[in-house]
Design a protein around this motif. Structure first.
Motif, PDB file in Angstrom:
ATOM      1  N   ILE A   1       0.994  -1.171   0.116  1.00  0.00           N
ATOM      2  CA  ILE A   1      -0.181  -0.008  -0.018  1.00  0.00           C
ATOM      3  C   ILE A   1       0.990   1.142  -0.082  1.00  0.00           C
ATOM      4  O   ILE A   1       1.867   1.565   0.934  1.00  0.00           O
ATOM      5  CB  ILE A   1      -0.981   0.144   1.137  1.00  0.00           C
ATOM      6  CG1 ILE A   1      -1.917  -1.090   1.419  1.00  0.00           C
ATOM      7  CG2 ILE A   1      -1.679   1.210   1.345  1.00  0.00           C
ATOM      8  CD1 ILE A   1      -2.507  -1.386   2.485  1.00  0.00           C
ATOM      9  N   ASN A   2       0.659   2.215  -0.868  1.00  0.00           N
ATOM     10  CA  ASN A   2       1.278   3.594  -1.164  1.00  0.00           C
ATOM     11  C   ASN A   2       0.268   4.374  -0.666  1.00  0.00           C
ATOM     12  O   ASN A   2      -0.619   4.879  -1.202  1.00  0.00           O
ATOM     13  CB  ASN A   2       1.680   3.659  -2.261  1.00  0.00           C
ATOM     14  CG  ASN A   2       2.447   5.078  -2.492  1.00  0.00           C
ATOM     15  OD1 ASN A   2       2.365   6.166  -1.755  1.00  0.00           O
ATOM     16  ND2 ASN A   2       3.383   5.053  -3.307  1.00  0.00           N
ATOM     17  N   ARG A   3       0.236   4.948   0.719  1.00  0.00           N
ATOM     18  CA  ARG A   3      -0.609   5.647   1.443  1.00  0.00           C
ATOM     19  C   ARG A   3      -0.427   7.275   0.573  1.00  0.00           C
ATOM     20  O   ARG A   3      -1.627   7.704   0.495  1.00  0.00           O
ATOM     21  CB  ARG A   3      -0.385   6.017   2.784  1.00  0.00           C
ATOM     22  CG  ARG A   3      -0.771   4.676   3.473  1.00  0.00           C
ATOM     23  CD  ARG A   3      -2.113   4.681   4.112  1.00  0.00           C
ATOM     24  NE  ARG A   3      -2.433   3.406   4.780  1.00  0.00           N
ATOM     25  CZ  ARG A   3      -3.464   2.828   4.880  1.00  0.00           C
ATOM     26  NH1 ARG A   3      -4.552   3.220   4.079  1.00  0.00           N
ATOM     27  NH2 ARG A   3      -3.777   1.725   5.526  1.00  0.00           N
ATOM     28  N   GLN A   4       0.651   7.535   0.259  1.00  0.00           N
ATOM     29  CA  GLN A   4       0.833   8.844  -0.248  1.00  0.00           C
ATOM     30  C   GLN A   4       0.159   8.847  -1.561  1.00  0.00           C
ATOM     31  O   GLN A   4      -0.715   9.955  -1.955  1.00  0.00           O
ATOM     32  CB  GLN A   4       2.129   9.430  -0.273  1.00  0.00           C
ATOM     33  CG  GLN A   4       2.690   9.583   1.041  1.00  0.00           C
ATOM     34  CD  GLN A   4       4.406   9.818   0.560  1.00  0.00           C
ATOM     35  OE1 GLN A   4       4.888   9.380  -0.312  1.00  0.00           O
ATOM     36  NE2 GLN A   4       4.860  10.535   1.743  1.00  0.00           N
ATOM     37  N   ALA A   5       0.220   7.720  -2.417  1.00  0.00           N
ATOM     38  CA  ALA A   5      -0.263   7.891  -3.760  1.00  0.00           C
ATOM     39  C   ALA A   5      -1.933   7.460  -3.712  1.00  0.00           C
ATOM     40  O   ALA A   5      -2.642   7.530  -4.641  1.00  0.00           O
ATOM     41  CB  ALA A   5       0.472   6.885  -4.679  1.00  0.00           C
ATOM     42  N   GLY A   6      -2.296   6.873  -2.505  1.00  0.00           N
ATOM     43  CA  GLY A   6      -3.614   6.225  -2.522  1.00  0.00           C
ATOM     44  C   GLY A   6      -3.768   4.955  -3.354  1.00  0.00           C
ATOM     45  O   GLY A   6      -4.649   4.905  -4.009  1.00  0.00           O
ATOM     46  N   HIS A   7      -2.727   4.113  -3.254  1.00  0.00           N
ATOM     47  CA  HIS A   7      -3.065   3.029  -4.389  1.00  0.00           C
ATOM     48  C   HIS A   7      -2.446   1.535  -3.547  1.00  0.00           C
ATOM     49  O   HIS A   7      -1.623   1.661  -2.615  1.00  0.00           O
ATOM     50  CB  HIS A   7      -1.859   3.024  -5.528  1.00  0.00           C
ATOM     51  CG  HIS A   7      -1.683   2.051  -6.456  1.00  0.00           C
ATOM     52  ND1 HIS A   7      -2.595   2.086  -7.419  1.00  0.00           N
ATOM     53  CD2 HIS A   7      -1.035   0.894  -6.511  1.00  0.00           C
ATOM     54  CE1 HIS A   7      -2.384   1.135  -8.213  1.00  0.00           C
ATOM     55  NE2 HIS A   7      -1.259   0.493  -7.628  1.00  0.00           N
ATOM     56  N   GLY A   8      -3.018   0.761  -3.818  1.00  0.00           N
ATOM     57  CA  GLY A   8      -3.048  -0.626  -3.320  1.00  0.00           C
ATOM     58  C   GLY A   8      -2.809  -1.488  -4.320  1.00  0.00           C
ATOM     59  O   GLY A   8      -3.250  -1.611  -5.493  1.00  0.00           O
ATOM     60  N   LEU A   9      -1.694  -2.604  -4.028  1.00  0.00           N
ATOM     61  CA  LEU A   9      -1.346  -3.707  -4.804  1.00  0.00           C
ATOM     62  C   LEU A   9      -1.282  -4.996  -4.400  1.00  0.00           C
ATOM     63  O   LEU A   9      -0.687  -5.119  -3.183  1.00  0.00           O
ATOM     64  CB  LEU A   9       0.046  -3.035  -5.372  1.00  0.00           C
ATOM     65  CG  LEU A   9       0.884  -4.109  -6.472  1.00  0.00           C
ATOM     66  CD1 LEU A   9       0.000  -4.187  -7.671  1.00  0.00           C
ATOM     67  CD2 LEU A   9       2.307  -3.691  -6.613  1.00  0.00           C
ATOM     68  N   ILE A  10      -2.032  -5.834  -4.999  1.00  0.00           N
ATOM     69  CA  ILE A  10      -2.031  -7.080  -4.520  1.00  0.00           C
ATOM     70  C   ILE A  10      -1.190  -7.974  -5.338  1.00  0.00           C
ATOM     71  O   ILE A  10      -1.476  -8.098  -6.729  1.00  0.00           O
ATOM     72  CB  ILE A  10      -3.498  -7.759  -4.477  1.00  0.00           C
ATOM     73  CG1 ILE A  10      -4.565  -6.747  -3.586  1.00  0.00           C
ATOM     74  CG2 ILE A  10      -3.607  -9.073  -3.761  1.00  0.00           C
ATOM     75  CD1 ILE A  10      -5.997  -7.198  -4.062  1.00  0.00           C
ATOM     76  N   LEU A  11      -0.038  -8.514  -4.717  1.00  0.00           N
ATOM     77  CA  LEU A  11       0.907  -9.226  -5.572  1.00  0.00           C
ATOM     78  C   LEU A  11       0.851 -10.851  -5.079  1.00  0.00           C
ATOM     79  O   LEU A  11       0.675 -11.092  -4.135  1.00  0.00           O
ATOM     80  CB  LEU A  11       2.373  -8.858  -5.270  1.00  0.00           C
ATOM     81  CG  LEU A  11       2.697  -7.504  -5.570  1.00  0.00           C
ATOM     82  CD1 LEU A  11       4.071  -7.152  -5.176  1.00  0.00           C
ATOM     83  CD2 LEU A  11       2.725  -7.381  -7.089  1.00  0.00           C
ATOM     84  N   ASN A  12       0.811 -11.611  -5.980  1.00  0.00           N
ATOM     85  CA  ASN A  12       0.887 -12.964  -5.814  1.00  0.00           C
ATOM     86  C   ASN A  12       1.853 -13.739  -6.883  1.00  0.00           C
ATOM     87  O   ASN A  12       1.671 -13.701  -7.791  1.00  0.00           O
ATOM     88  CB  ASN A  12      -0.384 -13.674  -5.862  1.00  0.00           C
ATOM     89  CG  ASN A  12      -0.573 -15.127  -5.553  1.00  0.00           C
ATOM     90  OD1 ASN A  12      -0.373 -16.022  -6.390  1.00  0.00           O
ATOM     91  ND2 ASN A  12      -0.677 -15.635  -4.096  1.00  0.00           N
ATOM     92  N   GLN A  13       2.874 -14.275  -6.360  1.00  0.00           N
ATOM     93  CA  GLN A  13       3.840 -15.187  -7.160  1.00  0.00           C
ATOM     94  C   GLN A  13       3.402 -16.481  -7.506  1.00  0.00           C
ATOM     95  O   GLN A  13       2.751 -16.811  -6.738  1.00  0.00           O
ATOM     96  CB  GLN A  13       5.220 -15.145  -6.596  1.00  0.00           C
ATOM     97  CG  GLN A  13       5.277 -16.138  -5.507  1.00  0.00           C
ATOM     98  CD  GLN A  13       4.935 -15.477  -4.030  1.00  0.00           C
ATOM     99  OE1 GLN A  13       4.536 -14.481  -4.052  1.00  0.00           O
ATOM    100  NE2 GLN A  13       5.006 -16.376  -2.934  1.00  0.00           N
ATOM    101  N   THR A  14       3.698 -16.967  -8.575  1.00  0.00           N
ATOM    102  CA  THR A  14       3.320 -18.066  -9.065  1.00  0.00           C
ATOM    103  C   THR A  14       4.356 -18.978  -9.697  1.00  0.00           C
ATOM    104  O   THR A  14       4.979 -18.379 -10.602  1.00  0.00           O
ATOM    105  CB  THR A  14       1.997 -18.298 -10.279  1.00  0.00           C
ATOM    106  OG1 THR A  14       1.074 -17.585  -9.661  1.00  0.00           O
ATOM    107  CG2 THR A  14       1.700 -19.532 -10.775  1.00  0.00           C
TER     108      THR A  14
END
Length: 76
Positions: A3-16
Motif C-alpha cells: 500500500i502506498n498511502r501517499q499515492a492512495g494505491h493498493g497492490l495485491i501481488l501473488n507469485q506463481t
C-alpha cells in the motif's frame, strides 16, 4: 500486498511458480490471479481505507528453473 498511502494505491501481488510452457503463460497467470483476488478488493478497501478502484492485482510468474518472464520483469 503493498500500500502506498501517499499515492492512495493498493497492490495485491501473488507469485506463481510454474513449469515454463509458452509465451502466453504469463497472460494466463495474470487472468487467473485477477479472477481469484478481485472479489477480495472490497474487503481490503474497507480494512485499509482505500477506494475500491485504487487497487490493482498482479500475478508474478516465475519459471520453475528460476526464470522470470518478460511480463514479470516489466512489473518489477
Amino acid at each position: 500486498m503493498a500500500i502506498n498511502r501517499q499515492a492512495g494505491h493498493g497492490l495485491i501481488l501473488n507469485q506463481t511458480i510454474r513449469m515454463e510452457q509458452d509465451g502466453e503463460q504469463a497472460i494466463h497467470v495474470k487472468t487467473e490471479k485477477e479472477t481469484i483476488y478481485h472479489p477480495c478488493i472490497p474487503h481490503f478497501s474497507e480494512r485499509y481505507n482505500l477506494p475500491v478502484n485504487a487497487w490493482e492485482v498482479k500475478g508474478l510468474l516465475l519459471g520453475s528453473h528460476g526464470t522470470a518472464f518478460r511480463w514479470t520483469a516489466d512489473i518489477l
